[in-house]
Design a protein around this motif. Structure first.
Motif, PDB file in Angstrom:
ATOM      1  N   THR A  91     -22.673   0.380 -35.918  1.00  0.00           N
ATOM      2  CA  THR A  91     -23.323  -0.919 -36.047  1.00  0.00           C
ATOM      3  C   THR A  91     -22.476  -2.000 -35.374  1.00  0.00           C
ATOM      4  O   THR A  91     -21.263  -1.847 -35.220  1.00  0.00           O
ATOM      5  CB  THR A  91     -23.533  -1.322 -37.518  1.00  0.00           C
ATOM      6  N   GLY A 165     -31.432  -4.685 -50.934  1.00  0.00           N
ATOM      7  CA  GLY A 165     -30.051  -4.806 -50.489  1.00  0.00           C
ATOM      8  C   GLY A 165     -29.730  -6.086 -49.762  1.00  0.00           C
ATOM      9  O   GLY A 165     -28.662  -6.207 -49.153  1.00  0.00           O
ATOM     10  N   LEU A 166     -30.626  -7.069 -49.811  1.00  0.00           N
ATOM     11  CA  LEU A 166     -30.398  -8.327 -49.099  1.00  0.00           C
ATOM     12  C   LEU A 166     -29.514  -9.243 -49.937  1.00  0.00           C
ATOM     13  O   LEU A 166     -29.781  -9.474 -51.115  1.00  0.00           O
ATOM     14  CB  LEU A 166     -31.734  -9.008 -48.792  1.00  0.00           C
ATOM     15  N   THR A 167     -28.489  -9.790 -49.319  1.00  0.00           N
ATOM     16  CA  THR A 167     -27.552 -10.652 -50.044  1.00  0.00           C
ATOM     17  C   THR A 167     -27.513 -12.077 -49.500  1.00  0.00           C
ATOM     18  O   THR A 167     -26.930 -12.950 -50.139  1.00  0.00           O
ATOM     19  CB  THR A 167     -26.130 -10.063 -49.978  1.00  0.00           C
ATOM     20  N   ARG A 185     -27.610  -9.820 -40.351  1.00  0.00           N
ATOM     21  CA  ARG A 185     -27.149  -8.656 -41.100  1.00  0.00           C
ATOM     22  C   ARG A 185     -28.154  -8.269 -42.181  1.00  0.00           C
ATOM     23  O   ARG A 185     -28.410  -7.081 -42.408  1.00  0.00           O
ATOM     24  CB  ARG A 185     -25.772  -8.935 -41.712  1.00  0.00           C
ATOM     25  N   ASP A 186     -28.704  -9.258 -42.865  1.00  0.00           N
ATOM     26  CA  ASP A 186     -29.706  -8.967 -43.895  1.00  0.00           C
ATOM     27  C   ASP A 186     -30.959  -8.361 -43.281  1.00  0.00           C
ATOM     28  O   ASP A 186     -31.570  -7.460 -43.855  1.00  0.00           O
ATOM     29  CB  ASP A 186     -30.074 -10.238 -44.652  1.00  0.00           C
ATOM     30  N   THR A 189     -30.367  -4.798 -42.659  1.00  0.00           N
ATOM     31  CA  THR A 189     -30.460  -4.075 -43.925  1.00  0.00           C
ATOM     32  C   THR A 189     -31.917  -3.855 -44.318  1.00  0.00           C
ATOM     33  O   THR A 189     -32.298  -2.771 -44.788  1.00  0.00           O
ATOM     34  CB  THR A 189     -29.727  -4.849 -45.034  1.00  0.00           C
ATOM     35  N   MET A 192     -33.335  -1.078 -42.248  1.00  0.00           N
ATOM     36  CA  MET A 192     -32.875   0.224 -42.736  1.00  0.00           C
ATOM     37  C   MET A 192     -33.736   0.703 -43.902  1.00  0.00           C
ATOM     38  O   MET A 192     -34.094   1.883 -43.990  1.00  0.00           O
ATOM     39  CB  MET A 192     -31.413   0.140 -43.170  1.00  0.00           C
ATOM     40  N   SER A 199     -27.383   3.971 -43.359  1.00  0.00           N
ATOM     41  CA  SER A 199     -26.865   3.642 -44.682  1.00  0.00           C
ATOM     42  C   SER A 199     -27.170   2.196 -45.002  1.00  0.00           C
ATOM     43  O   SER A 199     -27.305   1.351 -44.137  1.00  0.00           O
ATOM     44  CB  SER A 199     -25.350   3.861 -44.726  1.00  0.00           C
ATOM     45  N   ARG A 200     -27.306   1.892 -46.276  1.00  0.00           N
ATOM     46  CA  ARG A 200     -27.552   0.525 -46.711  1.00  0.00           C
ATOM     47  C   ARG A 200     -26.930   0.351 -48.080  1.00  0.00           C
ATOM     48  O   ARG A 200     -26.678   1.328 -48.795  1.00  0.00           O
ATOM     49  CB  ARG A 200     -29.056   0.218 -46.774  1.00  0.00           C
ATOM     50  N   ALA A 201     -26.702  -0.878 -48.472  1.00  0.00           N
ATOM     51  CA  ALA A 201     -26.135  -1.155 -49.785  1.00  0.00           C
ATOM     52  C   ALA A 201     -27.042  -0.574 -50.865  1.00  0.00           C
ATOM     53  O   ALA A 201     -28.245  -0.777 -50.854  1.00  0.00           O
ATOM     54  CB  ALA A 201     -25.982  -2.672 -49.976  1.00  0.00           C
ATOM     55  N   SER A 205     -33.404   4.071 -49.592  1.00  0.00           N
ATOM     56  CA  SER A 205     -34.373   2.980 -49.632  1.00  0.00           C
ATOM     57  C   SER A 205     -35.186   3.029 -50.925  1.00  0.00           C
ATOM     58  O   SER A 205     -35.637   4.097 -51.339  1.00  0.00           O
ATOM     59  CB  SER A 205     -35.319   3.083 -48.434  1.00  0.00           C
TER      60      SER A 205
END
Length: 301
Positions: A91, A165-167, A185-186, A189, A192, A199-201, A205
């Motif tokens: 990434t 996973g969006l922050t 970045r969000d 994510t 993804m 991979s994602r936080a 999914s």
């Protein structure tokens, strides 16, 4: 206040040069075979030579590589991008500030609606499907407003975003869904989670396979006049674009998110920008950024 107007009549008159991107709803990602070289043969009378430790490849700072490509391209506008090579997992990201989503938030709206439907153990209604098709394939604003209200507005979007996973994404206030704030970045994510790739936080999914297939299918069938943006970086595209003229500055927000295939590899790309003097100028910058993002990750695995 009425919802922001990401499309205006004047925008329709712009002559946009479309890429040769072939739209497809099915992700194409292949894993690379791994082979190991045989050890040197030894025998009687042969001189034993200690084997050398394999040399490690020098670490490449992909963020710095992407930044070097994007800084000159931005010009007077502000631009941020994030990209994932789905095969290697590499990434790169450039820029940390937040941007207005404009119409790319429609992907988030539909993802949230699908999560809510999954929780309730139901399918989307015929009306919801009609709105979803118009919202994604044609970027219809009235349909977006209807589904924004269905998910519970900004509160519903924020709750859905947390699960995805969006922050750094916050729903627009007062029904102004196009003024939702997000980061590149969000958006990567989110992609993804939508494509079920990389991979994602939080791991896998939260969107089911059926939900992902439905949403990516719509993104793979956007109308011809909206097939610009990240599509410039490759083929077999599924995307959503956003464009919004800001009345206070007369400058344009131009965004594009989606999946493309380039040189046999599949990439997820998010490009956000603002401060463009015209819509066409913004599209050109976003497309340059998408191509630079793919180039930055070339040869990473």
């Amino acid at each position: 206040m009425s919802p922001p107007r990401p499309h205006i009549a004047a925008a329709a008159s712009l002559a946009l040069l479309l890429t040769g991107c072939t739209f497809s709803a099915v992700p194409t990602a292949m894993s690379s075979p791994v082979s190991s070289a045989p050890a040197p043969a030894t025998g009687s009378g042969a001189v034993s030579v200690p084997s050398e430790e394999p040399s490690e490849e020098p670490t490449v700072d992909l963020d710095a590589k992407l930044a070097a490509a994007l800084r000159p391209a931005a010009g007077d506008a502000s631009l941020s991008a994030a990209v994932l090579d789905t095969e290697s997992g590499a990434t790169a990201a450039y820029g940390q500030r937040g941007y207005d989503t404009a119409s790319i938030v429609k992907v988030d709206i539909l993802a949230t609606l699908l999560l809510q439907a999954q929780d309730a153990g139901r399918r989307l209604t015929t009306e919801e499907k009609t709105y979803a098709t118009a919202m994604i394939e044609h970027s219809d604003n009235a349909s977006a407003t209807a589904l924004w209200n269905t998910i519970g507005g900004a509160k519903g979007l924020n709750a859905g975003g947390q699960r995805l996973g969006l922050t750094g994404t916050t729903g627009g206030e007062g029904g102004e869904w196009g003024l939702t704030q997000t980061t590149a970045r969000d958006q990567l994510t989110l992609l993804m989670a939508v494509f079920g790739t990389g991979s994602r936080a939080g791991g896998e999914s939260p969107l089911s396979a059926a939900s992902r297939s439905y949403l990516t299918g719509l993104m793979g069938r956007v109308e011809a006049g909206q097939q610009w943006g990240v599509s410039a970086a490759g083929s077999s595209c599924a995307l959503k674009n956003g464009w919004l003229p800001r009345s206070a500055t007369s400058l344009w927000d131009i965004n594009s998110i989606g999946r493309v295939t380039a040189n046999g590899r599949t990439y997820l790309i998010a490009v956000l920008s603002d401060g463009h003097t015209t819509m066409a100028a913004g599209i050109s910058k976003v497309e340059d950024a998408a191509r630079a993002a793919v180039t930055a990750l070339a040869g990473t695995g």
